[in-house]
Design an enzyme around this catalytic site. Structure first.
Site, PDB file in Angstrom:
ATOM      1  N   ALA A 191      -5.069 -22.516  16.501  1.00  0.00           N
ATOM      2  CA  ALA A 191      -5.278 -21.076  16.665  1.00  0.00           C
ATOM      3  C   ALA A 191      -6.562 -20.801  17.441  1.00  0.00           C
ATOM      4  CB  ALA A 191      -5.305 -20.383  15.303  1.00  0.00           C
ATOM      5  N   GLY A 248      -5.745 -21.513  20.964  1.00  0.00           N
ATOM      6  CA  GLY A 248      -4.667 -20.595  21.337  1.00  0.00           C
ATOM      7  C   GLY A 248      -5.155 -19.180  21.569  1.00  0.00           C
ATOM      8  N   ASP A 249      -6.135 -18.755  20.767  1.00  0.00           N
ATOM      9  CA  ASP A 249      -6.721 -17.419  20.925  1.00  0.00           C
ATOM     10  C   ASP A 249      -7.378 -17.308  22.301  1.00  0.00           C
ATOM     11  OD1 ASP A 249      -7.754 -14.817  20.194  1.00  0.00           O
ATOM     12  OD2 ASP A 249      -9.664 -15.787  19.734  1.00  0.00           O
ATOM     13  N   ALA A 250      -8.146 -18.321  22.667  1.00  0.00           N
ATOM     14  CA  ALA A 250      -8.824 -18.309  23.970  1.00  0.00           C
ATOM     15  C   ALA A 250      -7.815 -18.378  25.118  1.00  0.00           C
ATOM     16  CB  ALA A 250      -9.806 -19.479  24.051  1.00  0.00           C
ATOM     17  N   ASP A 279      -6.097 -15.081  25.557  1.00  0.00           N
ATOM     18  CA  ASP A 279      -7.060 -14.169  26.168  1.00  0.00           C
ATOM     19  C   ASP A 279      -7.141 -14.411  27.674  1.00  0.00           C
ATOM     20  OD1 ASP A 279      -9.028 -12.077  25.885  1.00  0.00           O
ATOM     21  OD2 ASP A 279     -10.594 -13.602  26.111  1.00  0.00           O
TER      22      ASP A 279
END
Length: 145
Positions: free
Chosen positions: A29, A32-34, A37
């Protein structure tokens, strides 16, 4: 086929590839978040020069937990069994932070979505990640494309 950015970076920095099956869902995560984004910011920037404040507002409205939660719910039938497994692992993880501007359920769903994005990034499946993001944008009628 899209280039494998993770493999490229590993090569450039002399990092040996790891078995992502050993990674915690929160690690997936995290990256994955980066990655999500970067996808959203790239879409916005590549549409043309715009004031940075406007870019930030538009990107922030999409990468927030509430929108990620809605996106993964809209995409659930489109996810493969393996992607659904990574989603469940991420959603059921025990994050050590609390949601700032989201419900706990939205935050956990968003963590699951980010785990899927992290899985796709680390396995070099940028085409699939972009396919899912594109479908999610379409299904939620987000003002991005």
């Amino acid at each position: 086929m899209a280039a494998d950015l993770n493999a490229y970076l590993n090569d450039k920095f002399g990092i040996q590839a790891q078995d992502i099956r050993t990674y915690s869902p929160l690690t997936l995560a995290y990256i994955g978040d980066a990655f999500f984004d970067v996808i959203i910011r790239s879409i916005l920037v590549n549409k043309g020069n715009t004031a940075v404040n406007n870019l930030h507002k538009r990107a922030s409205s999409i990468v927030k937990a509430q929108t990620q939660s809605a996106m993964v719910k809209a995409l659930m039938d489109d996810l493969t069994e393996e992607e659904q497994d990574y989603y469940r692992r991420g959603r059921n993880s025990k994050p050590h932070t609390k949601a700032k501007n989201a419900t706990t359920m939205d935050y956990l769903d968003a963590t699951g979505f980010e785990a899927v994005m992290g899985f796709l990034y680390l396995t070099g499946d940028l085409d699939r990640a972009c396919e899912l993001v594109s479908k999610g944008i379409e299904k939620l009628s987000l003002d991005v494309l």
